[in-house]
Design an enzyme around this catalytic site. Structure first.
Site, mmCIF file in Angstrom:
data_model
loop_
_atom_site.group_PDB
_atom_site.id
_atom_site.type_symbol
_atom_site.label_atom_id
_atom_site.label_comp_id
_atom_site.label_asym_id
_atom_site.label_seq_id
_atom_site.Cartn_x
_atom_site.Cartn_y
_atom_site.Cartn_z
ATOM 1 C CG ASP A 127 -15.033 70.662 -66.311
ATOM 2 O OD1 ASP A 127 -15.526 71.716 -65.851
ATOM 3 O OD2 ASP A 127 -15.465 69.528 -66.034
ATOM 4 C CG ASP A 147 -14.676 76.053 -66.839
ATOM 5 O OD1 ASP A 147 -13.535 76.476 -66.564
ATOM 6 O OD2 ASP A 147 -15.188 75.066 -66.265
ATOM 7 C CG ASP A 149 -14.113 82.269 -83.836
ATOM 8 O OD1 ASP A 149 -14.263 82.794 -84.951
ATOM 9 O OD2 ASP A 149 -13.647 81.126 -83.673
ATOM 10 C CG ASP A 184 -16.792 81.334 -88.690
ATOM 11 O OD1 ASP A 184 -16.056 80.338 -88.738
ATOM 12 O OD2 ASP A 184 -18.014 81.309 -88.963
ATOM 13 C CD GLU A 216 -13.116 79.638 -91.622
ATOM 14 O OE1 GLU A 216 -13.037 78.414 -91.481
ATOM 15 O OE2 GLU A 216 -14.147 80.275 -91.342
ATOM 16 C CG HIS A 218 -12.349 75.078 -84.768
ATOM 17 N ND1 HIS A 218 -11.540 76.061 -85.306
ATOM 18 C CD2 HIS A 218 -13.600 75.315 -85.228
ATOM 19 C CE1 HIS A 218 -12.282 76.872 -86.048
ATOM 20 N NE2 HIS A 218 -13.523 76.438 -86.021
ATOM 21 C CG ASP A 219 -13.776 74.290 -88.769
ATOM 22 O OD1 ASP A 219 -14.639 73.723 -88.062
ATOM 23 O OD2 ASP A 219 -13.893 75.463 -89.165
#
Length: 558
Positions: free
Chosen positions: A21, A29, A98, A200, A259, A331-332
């Site tokens: 950040d 960001d 993505d 995705d 994915e 991230h999953d």
């Protein structure tokens, strides 16, 4: 196999909300990514995949896109993205975005127009169906729990399909106008200088018709069935994927990684073969091996032997066909070191061990942010500390199956996606150097022990070891063996042992891994020429190697 520009690279996934950040608002960001490009370059990264940073209400943390052409102001601006592309290019680095095109946000202009006129042309961008006897059109359960159907606002009996969150209406790929819009958007970003996409949830784009009345046998007491049944029944997805490849990826020589879960052996050439839909796809076999359709409460830990056997199986199936993308976390998923290393064995040595096992397999390695410093799962003391919608649903499922609140919390602690979404640990200072404000998700308290700043000063750190693994992949002497060489298991059935050859045209490497605390002795056939890399001080006497607990040793052999 045809050699491609991306095969000798190392890739890195950034979850932008949690990376760096620069505004002090607690949210990472794009300028934070620009600021850390030199760090990533020093690690040995060539390709950066950025999870969604488009305009979104963040119902599913950006995987619900309201405008595919606009960077969300929380993350910056389109100008910031253009600067990132330019700065990456200066460093000979590539940016992947993505591609989320199974669904969009209910705040997208297309859906807003569809709701305004449920019989109009935009309704056909989605799946609008009439209910049956006052109930939903079918009994499918969404990935996040509850029905896949939600009433179209302002209607009595019309529903729209959402395989994920109700704010993520599914897009109708059967509609050629919708596909044209998607291809136009993909090409717009590729023309801007993006090098490709991570794609995705792509297997969900092909539906089974008719949707209305298409029930599956209930698999839980809620009377519903997993929507994944549809994936196994649907046929003809290749028509869409080939068209997207030919209209977008091939003309730009772009990299694409899908994915893809639960693919069959017959499907592998279709996905990543010489004429495959994608450049590569992720290897989720080990992760999926512990999964239960009943819910996280029924998941099984992935044992050392199961991890090894699933990696070997993937390598056997994929290597004659194409290039897999290897991962231990994203991230999953929860953190890889917690998934694949027994809790009592977790240490810097075992973290380096699992790094070696991933990075030395044949394929394109993806490192997830924080993996390179050995970031670990966080401990949630109360369910109110959790942000992730999937975790909240699984907590509820555990309670419904008779677990206490304490037991349910322990279950979701192990598998929560928020484990991978806590802020990147840059320093031992306030908020781990991620932000000067209050982070959107609390920093893992272990940041004072595990952070980039301290590890950059330590030649024996997990970070230093990852740098060595990345460098080995590009080292002229060994590159051909590490990137393109055959993968041949060694002592395949030895308990809690993972070892394999990487046999190139001129060099042969033997990777040895002792997947337990106790030491073991191994006899090596042939001649040991050189120790290439080890996570502990190696002990070799002639052809006999004594491996310490969780030792990973890379040898050049005859």
């Amino acid at each position: 196999m045809r050699k491609e520009w991306w095969q000798e690279k190392v890739a890195y996934q950034i979850y932008p909300k949690s990376f760096k950040d620069t505004k002090g608002n607690g949210i990472g960001d794009i300028r934070g990514i620009i600021e850390k490009l030199d760090y990533l370059k020093s690690l040995g990264i060539d390709i950066i995949w950025i999870s969604p940073c488009f305009l979104s209400p963040l119902a599913d943390q950006g995987y619900d896109i309201a405008d595919y052409y606009k960077i969300d102001p929380r993350f910056g601006s389109n100008e910031d993205m253009e600067e990132l592309l330019a700065e990456a290019k200066k460093r000979d680095m590539h940016i992947l975005l993505d591609l989320v095109v199974n669904h969009c946000s209910d705040e997208h202009e297309w859906f807003q127009k569809a709701v305004a006129d449920p019989k109009g042309p935009y309704a056909d961008y989605f799946f609008f169906e009439e209910g049956i006897d006052g109930k939903e059109p079918n009994n499918w359960r969404s990935y996040f729990g509850g029905s896949v159907w939600e009433k179209v606002p302002g209607t009595e009996n019309t529903y729209y399909l959402h395989l994920f969150h109700k704010k993520q209406p599914d897009l109708n790929w059967e509609n050629p106008k919708l596909r044209e819009e998607i291809y136009k958007m993909i090409n717009w970003w590729l023309d801007k200088g993006v090098s490709g996409f991570r794609i995705d949830a792509i297997l969900n784009i092909k539906k089974v018709f008719p949707l209305q009345g298409h029930h599956y046998p209930a698999d839980r007491e809620d009377g519903m069935a997993a929507c994944t049944n549809m994936i196994y029944e649907a046929e003809g997805i290749g028509e869409f994927l080939r068209e997207m490849r030919d209209r977008c990826f091939r003309p730009h020589n772009a990299f694409s990684v899908g994915e893809v879960f639960n693919e069959t052996e017959e499907q592998i050439p279709e996905f990543i073969g010489e004429d495959g839909y994608f450049s590569s796809m992720f290897d989720f076999r080990a992760h999926s091996s512990g999964h239960s359709d009943k819910g996280w409460f029924d998941n099984k830990p992935v044992t050392p032997n199961a991890y090894r056997d699933n990696c070997y199986l993937t390598q056997r199936l994929v290597n004659p066909v194409g290039f897999i993308s290897t991962v231990i976390e994203n991230h999953d998923e929860s953190r890889g070191v917690n998934s694949y290393i027994p809790a009592e064995d977790l240490s810097d040595t075992s973290k380096k061990f699992i790094a070696t096992m991933q990075m030395m397999q044949r394929g394109l390695p993806f490192i997830y942010q924080g993996q390179e410093i050995g970031m670990e799962n966080v401990i949630f003391h109360d369910i109110s500390e959790v942000d992730d919608i999937s975790t909240l649903d699984e907590y509820k499922i555990a309670l419904e199956n008779g677990y206490s609140k304490e037991e349910a919390l322990k279950i979701v602690n192990r598998y929560s996606r928020d484990n991978a979404r806590t802020p990147m640990q840059w320093t031992g200072g306030k908020e781990a150097g991620f932000t000067t404000g209050k982070p959107w998700l609390p920093v893992n308290p272990n940041y004072t022990r595990i952070n980039v700043e301290s590890q950059e000063k330590d030649p024996a750190s997990v970070l230093a070891y990852y740098k060595a693994l990345c460098a080995l992949r590009k080292q002229e002497e060994y590159k051909e063996a590490v990137v393109y060489g055959d993968f041949i298991p060694f002592l395949e059935k030895e308990d809690r042992f993972m070892a394999f050859y990487r046999k190139g045209e001129k060099k042969t490497l033997l990777v040895l891994g002792n997947y337990r605390k106790e030491e073991r002795e191994v006899e090596i056939p042939g001649t040991i020429k050189k120790v290439v890399l080890s996570n502990v001080e190696p002990r070799i006497n002639g052809n006999t190697v004594k491996l310490s607990g969780y030792e990973a040793l890379i040898l050049e052999v005859e």
